[in-house]
Write a protein that holds these residues in place. Structure first.
Motif, mmCIF file in Angstrom:
data_model
loop_
_atom_site.group_PDB
_atom_site.id
_atom_site.type_symbol
_atom_site.label_atom_id
_atom_site.label_comp_id
_atom_site.label_asym_id
_atom_site.label_seq_id
_atom_site.Cartn_x
_atom_site.Cartn_y
_atom_site.Cartn_z
ATOM 1 N N TRP A 1 -4.493 -1.909 8.263
ATOM 2 C CA TRP A 1 -3.215 -1.868 7.571
ATOM 3 C C TRP A 1 -2.693 -0.429 7.562
ATOM 4 C CZ3 TRP A 1 -0.767 -6.155 6.470
ATOM 5 C CH2 TRP A 1 -1.412 -7.296 5.985
ATOM 6 N N LEU A 2 -1.384 -0.276 7.670
ATOM 7 C CA LEU A 2 -0.714 0.996 7.404
ATOM 8 C C LEU A 2 0.224 0.783 6.226
ATOM 9 C CD1 LEU A 2 0.109 3.946 8.100
ATOM 10 C CD2 LEU A 2 1.904 2.966 9.564
ATOM 11 N N GLY A 3 -0.029 1.482 5.125
ATOM 12 C CA GLY A 3 0.819 1.329 3.953
ATOM 13 C C GLY A 3 2.222 1.840 4.203
ATOM 14 N N VAL A 4 3.240 1.052 3.750
ATOM 15 C CA VAL A 4 4.642 1.462 3.923
ATOM 16 C C VAL A 4 5.415 1.412 2.603
ATOM 17 C CG1 VAL A 4 4.757 0.893 6.381
ATOM 18 C CG2 VAL A 4 5.309 -0.879 4.690
ATOM 19 N N ASN A 5 4.712 1.244 1.491
ATOM 20 C CA ASN A 5 5.267 1.492 0.151
ATOM 21 C C ASN A 5 6.610 0.806 -0.112
ATOM 22 O OD1 ASN A 5 5.370 2.678 -2.428
ATOM 23 N ND2 ASN A 5 6.651 4.347 -1.672
ATOM 24 N N ASP B 1 8.864 2.503 3.864
ATOM 25 C CA ASP B 1 9.015 3.928 3.602
ATOM 26 C C ASP B 1 8.683 4.678 4.899
ATOM 27 O OD1 ASP B 1 8.802 6.582 2.810
ATOM 28 O OD2 ASP B 1 7.813 6.111 0.924
ATOM 29 N N GLU B 2 9.676 5.383 5.438
ATOM 30 C CA GLU B 2 9.490 6.046 6.730
ATOM 31 C C GLU B 2 8.534 7.231 6.655
ATOM 32 O OE1 GLU B 2 13.782 4.979 8.788
ATOM 33 O OE2 GLU B 2 13.681 6.656 7.363
ATOM 34 N N ALA B 3 8.190 7.651 5.442
ATOM 35 C CA ALA B 3 7.190 8.706 5.287
ATOM 36 C C ALA B 3 5.808 8.250 5.741
ATOM 37 C CB ALA B 3 7.138 9.171 3.836
ATOM 38 N N SER B 4 5.656 6.976 6.020
ATOM 39 C CA SER B 4 4.372 6.442 6.468
ATOM 40 C C SER B 4 4.106 6.703 7.945
ATOM 41 C CB SER B 4 4.334 4.931 6.225
ATOM 42 O OG SER B 4 5.331 4.273 7.008
ATOM 43 N N ILE B 5 5.153 6.924 8.730
ATOM 44 C CA ILE B 5 5.003 6.908 10.186
ATOM 45 C C ILE B 5 4.191 8.100 10.693
ATOM 46 C CG2 ILE B 5 6.229 6.855 12.385
ATOM 47 C CD1 ILE B 5 8.582 5.528 10.902
ATOM 48 N N LYS B 6 4.582 9.289 10.333
ATOM 49 C CA LYS B 6 3.892 10.488 10.837
ATOM 50 C C LYS B 6 2.431 10.513 10.423
ATOM 51 C CE LYS B 6 3.503 14.520 12.853
ATOM 52 N NZ LYS B 6 3.467 14.630 14.329
ATOM 53 N N PRO B 7 2.070 10.215 9.163
ATOM 54 C CA PRO B 7 0.641 10.185 8.817
ATOM 55 C C PRO B 7 -0.142 9.158 9.624
ATOM 56 C CG PRO B 7 1.966 10.308 6.831
ATOM 57 C CD PRO B 7 2.918 10.068 7.965
ATOM 58 N N LEU C 1 0.825 -1.200 0.000
ATOM 59 C CA LEU C 1 0.000 0.000 0.000
ATOM 60 C C LEU C 1 0.864 1.258 0.000
ATOM 61 C CD1 LEU C 1 -2.791 -0.957 2.575
ATOM 62 C CD2 LEU C 1 -2.826 -1.189 0.085
ATOM 63 N N PRO C 2 0.340 2.377 -0.496
ATOM 64 C CA PRO C 2 1.107 3.627 -0.494
ATOM 65 C C PRO C 2 1.468 4.066 0.922
ATOM 66 C CG PRO C 2 -0.848 3.808 -1.886
ATOM 67 C CD PRO C 2 -0.978 2.518 -1.134
ATOM 68 N N ALA C 3 2.567 4.766 1.048
ATOM 69 C CA ALA C 3 3.041 5.204 2.368
ATOM 70 C C ALA C 3 1.990 6.060 3.056
ATOM 71 C CB ALA C 3 4.348 5.977 2.227
ATOM 72 N N GLY C 4 1.637 5.664 4.272
ATOM 73 C CA GLY C 4 0.709 6.437 5.086
ATOM 74 C C GLY C 4 -0.748 6.111 4.876
ATOM 75 N N GLN C 5 -1.071 5.297 3.882
ATOM 76 C CA GLN C 5 -2.475 4.931 3.670
ATOM 77 C C GLN C 5 -2.927 3.958 4.751
ATOM 78 O OE1 GLN C 5 -4.176 2.177 0.433
ATOM 79 N NE2 GLN C 5 -4.675 4.222 -0.350
ATOM 80 N N LEU C 6 -4.137 4.169 5.260
ATOM 81 C CA LEU C 6 -4.743 3.256 6.214
ATOM 82 C C LEU C 6 -5.869 2.508 5.524
ATOM 83 C CD1 LEU C 6 -4.601 5.674 9.202
ATOM 84 C CD2 LEU C 6 -3.668 3.365 9.267
ATOM 85 N N ALA C 7 -5.984 1.218 5.836
ATOM 86 C CA ALA C 7 -7.012 0.394 5.196
ATOM 87 C C ALA C 7 -7.511 -0.652 6.180
ATOM 88 C CB ALA C 7 -6.444 -0.289 3.952
ATOM 89 N N THR C 8 -8.811 -0.826 6.216
ATOM 90 C CA THR C 8 -9.387 -1.890 7.033
ATOM 91 C C THR C 8 -10.722 -2.287 6.435
ATOM 92 O OG1 THR C 8 -9.806 -2.622 9.304
ATOM 93 C CG2 THR C 8 -10.603 -0.418 8.714
ATOM 94 N N ARG C 9 -11.431 -3.176 7.122
ATOM 95 C CA ARG C 9 -12.697 -3.687 6.600
ATOM 96 C C ARG C 9 -13.554 -4.195 7.745
ATOM 97 N NH1 ARG C 9 -13.589 -9.067 5.762
ATOM 98 N NH2 ARG C 9 -14.572 -8.666 3.727
ATOM 99 N N GLN C 10 -14.831 -4.315 7.487
ATOM 100 C CA GLN C 10 -15.711 -4.987 8.419
ATOM 101 C C GLN C 10 -15.466 -6.494 8.353
ATOM 102 O OE1 GLN C 10 -17.582 -4.120 10.787
ATOM 103 N NE2 GLN C 10 -18.409 -2.070 10.444
ATOM 104 N N GLY C 11 -15.671 -7.162 9.480
ATOM 105 C CA GLY C 11 -15.504 -8.610 9.510
ATOM 106 C C GLY C 11 -14.063 -9.014 9.720
ATOM 107 N N THR C 12 -13.702 -10.164 9.177
ATOM 108 C CA THR C 12 -12.374 -10.714 9.404
ATOM 109 C C THR C 12 -11.350 -10.052 8.489
ATOM 110 O OG1 THR C 12 -13.330 -12.845 10.035
ATOM 111 C CG2 THR C 12 -11.002 -12.818 9.459
ATOM 112 N N LEU C 13 -10.298 -9.501 9.099
ATOM 113 C CA LEU C 13 -9.217 -8.893 8.328
ATOM 114 C C LEU C 13 -8.102 -9.903 8.079
ATOM 115 C CD1 LEU C 13 -8.021 -6.312 7.035
ATOM 116 C CD2 LEU C 13 -6.915 -5.861 9.249
ATOM 117 N N PHE C 14 -7.681 -10.621 9.137
ATOM 118 C CA PHE C 14 -6.604 -11.605 9.020
ATOM 119 C C PHE C 14 -7.109 -12.979 9.444
ATOM 120 C CE2 PHE C 14 -3.236 -8.164 10.149
ATOM 121 C CZ PHE C 14 -3.388 -7.599 8.891
ATOM 122 N N ALA C 15 -6.501 -13.999 8.891
ATOM 123 C CA ALA C 15 -6.863 -15.380 9.216
ATOM 124 C C ALA C 15 -6.340 -15.778 10.596
ATOM 125 C CB ALA C 15 -6.292 -16.327 8.169
#
Length: 383
Positions: free
Chosen positions: A345-349, A363-369, A166-180
């Motif tokens: 998820w936090l994208g780290v590109n 990509d350390e540009a992900s941390i601050k966002p 995922l792109p640096a700093g992008q957050l992503a999630t979903r309803q229901g099960t994310l990980f097995a």
């Protein structure tokens, strides 16, 4: 006290990246984290250890007008991987690396904690720095030790996991099960060794192992609903030493993965049935261990997840996307079975490398966002 800026967060991440430690041995990491946390001590902060899991750290922030306790968890352990990034701040510990990005996770958690240590939250907050996520299920251990009781009991839990795709700093999630959820398979087949020229006098553990490997491949295709999916993988087989001796012992290990706990338990039983059937068919003994520990499916709680998704999708300063479920295992799943929780998820590109790669370089540009988005979300949650 102003919030940690991007440079300060990157410096923390690089410090931690250089001292990766394996599950339940995170002593230098623990001491580094404690020094940072104690430097932000406030009148509303309480720090607690867990004697049964000495490298765990729990931090409670008392709210000004609390209606709930919001929990935030980060994992702190590393992997037995020899780093090959060539970075100037690469691991200084041979054979160990933050190849799953837990150094990024810790930097994000410290950034969020530092903000609320300087700006007292309305609700109570609990920060959990958890050892042993990669193995030995640290969340389960801390829970079993009774650490999440009384004023240390969260009403809800949040966490992130970095995602190189995922792109640096992008957050992503979903309803229901994310990980097995996952289960580790450890099987030893014991037969009788003998000369390759006289197979009738031996009990071939290697042939039995081959039969077991082939038969477990039918579990998903013939027992799991195709719409739900699952995985059975045997990743290790060791038997024999030379070409002309039938081995008397074979050792296998592997993993079971599925999105529903009921499917995992069914798959576990099928592995048991197949191991016993192979043992009877080939005249060998089967010693099977199935270990799930705390690696339950990460099931995002409906109310908390809806609020996070709605807020972050509407927040102009957050890059948000809806995620697809992944077969990744995470012992935050155990905590989501005990408390309403959401992982994102936090994208780290770093699309060229996967998690656990010896060349993973987030990509350390992900941390601050990531820090800023969660500060905004938690302030929203406390309104």
């Amino acid at each position: 006290m102003t919030d940690l800026d991007a440079d300060a967060l990157i410096a923390i991440r690089r410090d931690l990246h250089q001292i990766p430690e394996l599950a339940l041995h995170e002593t230098r990491t623990h001491d580094y984290l404690m020094a940072k946390i104690q430097s932000w001590q406030s009148s509303w902060m309480t720090i607690k250890g867990v004697p049964e899991v000495p490298t765990a750290i729990m931090v409670r922030l008392a709210g000004t007008d609390p209606r709930r306790t919001i929990g935030y968890r980060t994992d702190i352990d590393a992997l037995p991987v020899t780093e090959a990034t060539g970075l100037p701040f690469a691991s200084t510990i041979p054979g160990q690396m933050h190849a799953c990005g837990h150094d990024v996770h810790m930097a994000v958690a410290l950034g969020i904690l530092q903000h609320f240590a300087a700006n007292q939250p309305r609700d109570n907050m609990l920060f959990f720095f958890q050892p042993a996520e990669e193995e030995d299920y640290g969340g389960y251990r801390v829970y079993q030790a009774g650490a999440f009781t009384g004023e240390w009991q969260p009403d809800e839990f949040f966490a992130i996991h970095d995602n190189p795709a995922l792109p640096a700093g992008q957050l992503a999630t979903r309803q229901g099960t994310l990980f097995a959820g996952t289960t580790e398979i450890y099987l030893t087949l014991r037969g009788l060794s003998g000369h390759a020229a006289y197979p009738q006098r031996a009990k071939d553990s290697l042939v039995a192992a081959a039969a077991f490997i082939m038969q477990v491949q039918t579990i998903v295709s013939r027992n799991v609903d195709p719409l739900r999916g699952g995985v059975v993988t045997i990743g290790s087989l060791h038997a024999g030493t030379v070409p002309n001796i039938i081995p008397g012992e074979a050792k296998l290990s592997g993993t079971i993965r599925a999105f529903r706990q009921a499917d995992i338990e069914m798959m576990q039983q099928r592995v048991r049935d197949i191991a016993n059937g192979v043992a009877a068919t080939y005249g060998v003994e089967a010693d099977l261990k199935l270990i799930q520990g705390g690696y339950m499916p990460v099931e995002n709680a409906p109310e908390q997840t809806a609020d996070m998704m709605d807020f972050m999708a509407a927040d102009p300063d957050t890059d948000f996307a809806e995620a697809e479920p992944a077969m990744t295992g995470e012992d935050f799943g155990f905590l989501t079975q005990k408390f309403p929780g959401t992982m994102a998820w936090l994208g780290v590109n770093d699309p060229e490398h996967t998690l656990h790669s010896d060349k993973l370089s987030p990509d350390e540009a992900s941390i601050k966002p990531g820090v800023a988005a969660f500060i905004r979300f938690f302030n929203h949650r406390m309104q």
